[in-house]
Scaffold this motif. Structure first.
Motif, PDB file in Angstrom:
ATOM      1  N   MET A 174       0.921  -1.115  -0.060  1.00  0.00           N
ATOM      2  CA  MET A 174       0.073   0.013  -0.192  1.00  0.00           C
ATOM      3  C   MET A 174       0.613   1.392  -0.035  1.00  0.00           C
ATOM      4  N   GLY A 175       0.348   2.413  -0.493  1.00  0.00           N
ATOM      5  CA  GLY A 175       0.979   3.455  -0.684  1.00  0.00           C
ATOM      6  C   GLY A 175       0.891   4.400   0.474  1.00  0.00           C
ATOM      7  N   GLY A 176       1.457   5.679   0.413  1.00  0.00           N
ATOM      8  CA  GLY A 176       1.495   6.624   1.676  1.00  0.00           C
ATOM      9  C   GLY A 176       0.152   7.092   1.781  1.00  0.00           C
ATOM     10  N   LEU A 177      -0.195   7.534   2.917  1.00  0.00           N
ATOM     11  CA  LEU A 177      -1.504   8.289   3.397  1.00  0.00           C
ATOM     12  C   LEU A 177      -1.425   9.736   3.826  1.00  0.00           C
ATOM     13  N   GLU A 178      -2.263  10.519   3.704  1.00  0.00           N
ATOM     14  CA  GLU A 178      -2.497  11.683   4.537  1.00  0.00           C
ATOM     15  C   GLU A 178      -3.419  11.697   5.719  1.00  0.00           C
ATOM     16  N   ALA A 179      -4.641  10.988   5.271  1.00  0.00           N
ATOM     17  CA  ALA A 179      -5.882  11.066   6.370  1.00  0.00           C
ATOM     18  C   ALA A 179      -6.342   9.725   6.399  1.00  0.00           C
ATOM     19  N   VAL A 180      -6.835   9.540   7.477  1.00  0.00           N
ATOM     20  CA  VAL A 180      -7.541   8.146   7.732  1.00  0.00           C
ATOM     21  C   VAL A 180      -9.005   8.394   8.326  1.00  0.00           C
ATOM     22  N   SER A 181     -10.134   7.809   7.788  1.00  0.00           N
ATOM     23  CA  SER A 181     -11.466   8.142   8.448  1.00  0.00           C
ATOM     24  C   SER A 181     -11.776   6.852   9.063  1.00  0.00           C
ATOM     25  N   VAL A 182     -12.074   6.913  10.352  1.00  0.00           N
ATOM     26  CA  VAL A 182     -12.528   5.872  11.140  1.00  0.00           C
ATOM     27  C   VAL A 182     -14.005   5.726  11.571  1.00  0.00           C
ATOM     28  N   GLY A 183     -14.716   4.791  11.614  1.00  0.00           N
ATOM     29  CA  GLY A 183     -16.143   4.849  12.017  1.00  0.00           C
ATOM     30  C   GLY A 183     -17.050   4.145  11.312  1.00  0.00           C
ATOM     31  N   ILE A 184     -18.292   4.853  11.199  1.00  0.00           N
ATOM     32  CA  ILE A 184     -19.298   3.966  10.892  1.00  0.00           C
ATOM     33  C   ILE A 184     -19.419   3.950   9.101  1.00  0.00           C
ATOM     34  N   VAL A 185     -19.617   2.904   8.811  1.00  0.00           N
ATOM     35  CA  VAL A 185     -19.655   2.553   7.125  1.00  0.00           C
ATOM     36  C   VAL A 185     -20.938   1.831   7.006  1.00  0.00           C
ATOM     37  N   VAL A 186     -21.872   2.413   6.238  1.00  0.00           N
ATOM     38  CA  VAL A 186     -22.969   1.887   6.151  1.00  0.00           C
ATOM     39  C   VAL A 186     -23.359   1.671   4.606  1.00  0.00           C
ATOM     40  N   ALA A 187     -24.267   0.746   4.127  1.00  0.00           N
ATOM     41  CA  ALA A 187     -25.112   0.451   3.012  1.00  0.00           C
ATOM     42  C   ALA A 187     -26.350   1.311   3.029  1.00  0.00           C
ATOM     43  N   ASP A 188     -26.424   2.541   2.391  1.00  0.00           N
ATOM     44  CA  ASP A 188     -27.556   3.213   2.334  1.00  0.00           C
ATOM     45  C   ASP A 188     -28.431   2.896   1.170  1.00  0.00           C
ATOM     46  N   VAL A 189     -29.865   2.273   1.389  1.00  0.00           N
ATOM     47  CA  VAL A 189     -30.638   2.103   0.464  1.00  0.00           C
ATOM     48  C   VAL A 189     -31.584   3.428   0.420  1.00  0.00           C
ATOM     49  N   VAL A 190     -31.593   4.232  -0.508  1.00  0.00           N
ATOM     50  CA  VAL A 190     -32.007   5.540  -0.769  1.00  0.00           C
ATOM     51  C   VAL A 190     -33.494   5.497  -1.604  1.00  0.00           C
ATOM     52  N   ALA A 245       0.333   9.054   7.534  1.00  0.00           N
ATOM     53  CA  ALA A 245      -0.933   9.725   7.946  1.00  0.00           C
ATOM     54  C   ALA A 245      -0.663  10.804   8.847  1.00  0.00           C
ATOM     55  N   LYS A 246      -1.383  12.158   8.549  1.00  0.00           N
ATOM     56  CA  LYS A 246      -1.278  12.977   9.479  1.00  0.00           C
ATOM     57  C   LYS A 246      -2.557  13.380  10.319  1.00  0.00           C
ATOM     58  N   LEU A 247      -3.733  12.854   9.732  1.00  0.00           N
ATOM     59  CA  LEU A 247      -5.035  13.345  10.401  1.00  0.00           C
ATOM     60  C   LEU A 247      -5.627  11.985  10.798  1.00  0.00           C
ATOM     61  N   LEU A 248      -6.213  11.992  11.787  1.00  0.00           N
ATOM     62  CA  LEU A 248      -7.219  10.705  12.119  1.00  0.00           C
ATOM     63  C   LEU A 248      -8.660  11.405  12.395  1.00  0.00           C
ATOM     64  N   ALA A 268       0.012   3.395  15.065  1.00  0.00           N
ATOM     65  CA  ALA A 268       1.644   3.290  14.742  1.00  0.00           C
ATOM     66  C   ALA A 268       1.907   3.025  13.355  1.00  0.00           C
ATOM     67  N   GLU A 269       1.181   2.246  12.823  1.00  0.00           N
ATOM     68  CA  GLU A 269       1.415   1.589  11.404  1.00  0.00           C
ATOM     69  C   GLU A 269       0.961   2.810  10.241  1.00  0.00           C
ATOM     70  N   LEU A 270      -0.080   3.352  10.730  1.00  0.00           N
ATOM     71  CA  LEU A 270      -0.613   4.512   9.758  1.00  0.00           C
ATOM     72  C   LEU A 270       0.165   5.607   9.963  1.00  0.00           C
ATOM     73  N   ARG A 271       0.662   6.033  11.067  1.00  0.00           N
ATOM     74  CA  ARG A 271       1.458   7.199  11.212  1.00  0.00           C
ATOM     75  C   ARG A 271       2.993   6.901  10.449  1.00  0.00           C
ATOM     76  N   ALA A 272       3.525   5.567  10.305  1.00  0.00           N
ATOM     77  CA  ALA A 272       4.658   5.317   9.675  1.00  0.00           C
ATOM     78  C   ALA A 272       4.418   5.383   8.202  1.00  0.00           C
TER      79      ALA A 272
END
Length: 324
Positions: A1-17, A134-137, A127-131
């Motif tokens: 995997m390549g480098g990262l700047e931001a990591v978004s953690v939390g709810i992941v949802v299938a939306d039926v609209v 990644a700058k932002l959580l 720690a892995e993400l920072r390595a």
């Protein structure tokens, strides 16, 4: 995997609209709508994917089931240019939401938490993400993440505290609290550089009403750098702990569906911040991203790229830049 700047953690949802829903059908009856769509949703996914579309190298961490909805969501990250760090959970179904959109674009939600309930700080390899650079959580959907909440927000507070120690910027989004125990988020605020509540939610969290009092109370509760109060069609306030503050108007765009608009605002704001833009411009970028989002059904179809976002942001009115 390549480098990262931001990591978004939390709810992941299938939306039926489904839209437009008139609410005309009684019990046991049928109402016809123009369309029913399956879309990626959930605050972590929507913000993470929008960041990727805005040119920020991003990854999304969450839990999904080993089911059809999970298969769909696992494929969505690559389609939007983000990295999927989703965990396939054999013991829980994928979280899903039935989104009912009325003719004015307002939404009603029917939600099953599913695998999101099992996400914990142990799922986030800081720690892995920072390595990897990644700058932002960003922690998205606090009140819909029981594994980050019990007891009284302690797991989420511990996660963000550890992130700060490793040199991350930290960001927090809450979602509506169906239990009414809004004070649980107080433990997390002192470890949050950025907090992005809607004005409606922020009033519940603080017990205050006027934007000035709301922002002051959130800083008193510990928010470290910036409070952004999302106010829908009334625009937004963006306020820094140092005293810088801007009242921004909303862009006039045809509103089709408001799903994910708040998450897009966060992505636009953070994309600007990671590029070194000032507070006002970041607020304009956030407002423009929210306007982008409401142009189409679902959280992502209206989101294009950084070039259009910058162009739209220049049209966001700055109504004031002084006291609230």
């Amino acid at each position: 995997m390549g480098g990262l700047e931001a990591v978004s953690v939390g709810i992941v949802v299938a939306d039926v609209v489904a839209r437009p829903v008139q609410g005309s059908a009684g019990r046991g009856q049928l109402e016809l709508v123009e369309e029913i769509l399956l879309c990626s949703g959930g605050s972590a996914a929507s913000t993470g994917y929008a960041l990727a579309r805005f040119g920020i190298s991003s990854a999304v961490i969450g839990r999904v089931g080993q089911d059809g909805f999970g298969d769909f969501l696992a494929n969505e990250a690559a389609r939007h240019g983000a990295q999927s760090l989703l965990i396939r959970d054999p013991q829980a179904a994928t979280s899903a939401t039935q989104v009912l959109v009325d003719p004015e674009g307002e939404r009603t939600f029917i939600h099953a938490i599913g695998a999101n309930a099992r996400l914990t700080p142990a799922d986030v390899p800081l720690a892995e993400l920072r390595a990897r650079g990644a700058k932002l959580l960003h922690l998205a959907g606090f009140f819909a993440l029981p594994g980050m909440d019990d007891p009284e927000g302690a797991p989420a507070a511990r996660l963000l505290a550890q992130a700060l120690e490793l040199g991350f910027l930290t960001s927090l989004d809450n979602v509506w609290d169906a239990t009414g125990r809004w004070e649980r988020i107080h433990a997390v605020l002192p470890y949050s550089d950025f907090f992005f509540p809607s004005i409606h939610d922020a009033r519940h969290i603080t017990g205050k009403w006027e934007p000035k009092a709301v922002a002051e109370e959130l800083f008193a509760l510990g928010v470290r750098q910036v409070v952004a109060l999302k106010m829908g069609p009334e625009g937004a306030w963006v306020i820094s702990r140092r005293g810088e503050r801007y009242r921004l108007g909303a862009l006039a765009v045809p509103a089709v569906d408001g799903t994910g608009a708040g998450d897009a605002f966060i992505a636009g704001f953070l994309a600007g911040w990671l590029r070194g833009r000032g507070l006002c411009e970041c607020g304009q970028l956030g407002s423009a991203a929210g306007a982008m989002c409401v142009r189409a059904v679902g959280a992502m179809p209206g989101i294009t790229d950084w070039a259009e976002l910058e162009s739209m942001a220049q049209q966001v009115p700055v109504l004031s830049g002084g006291d609230l």
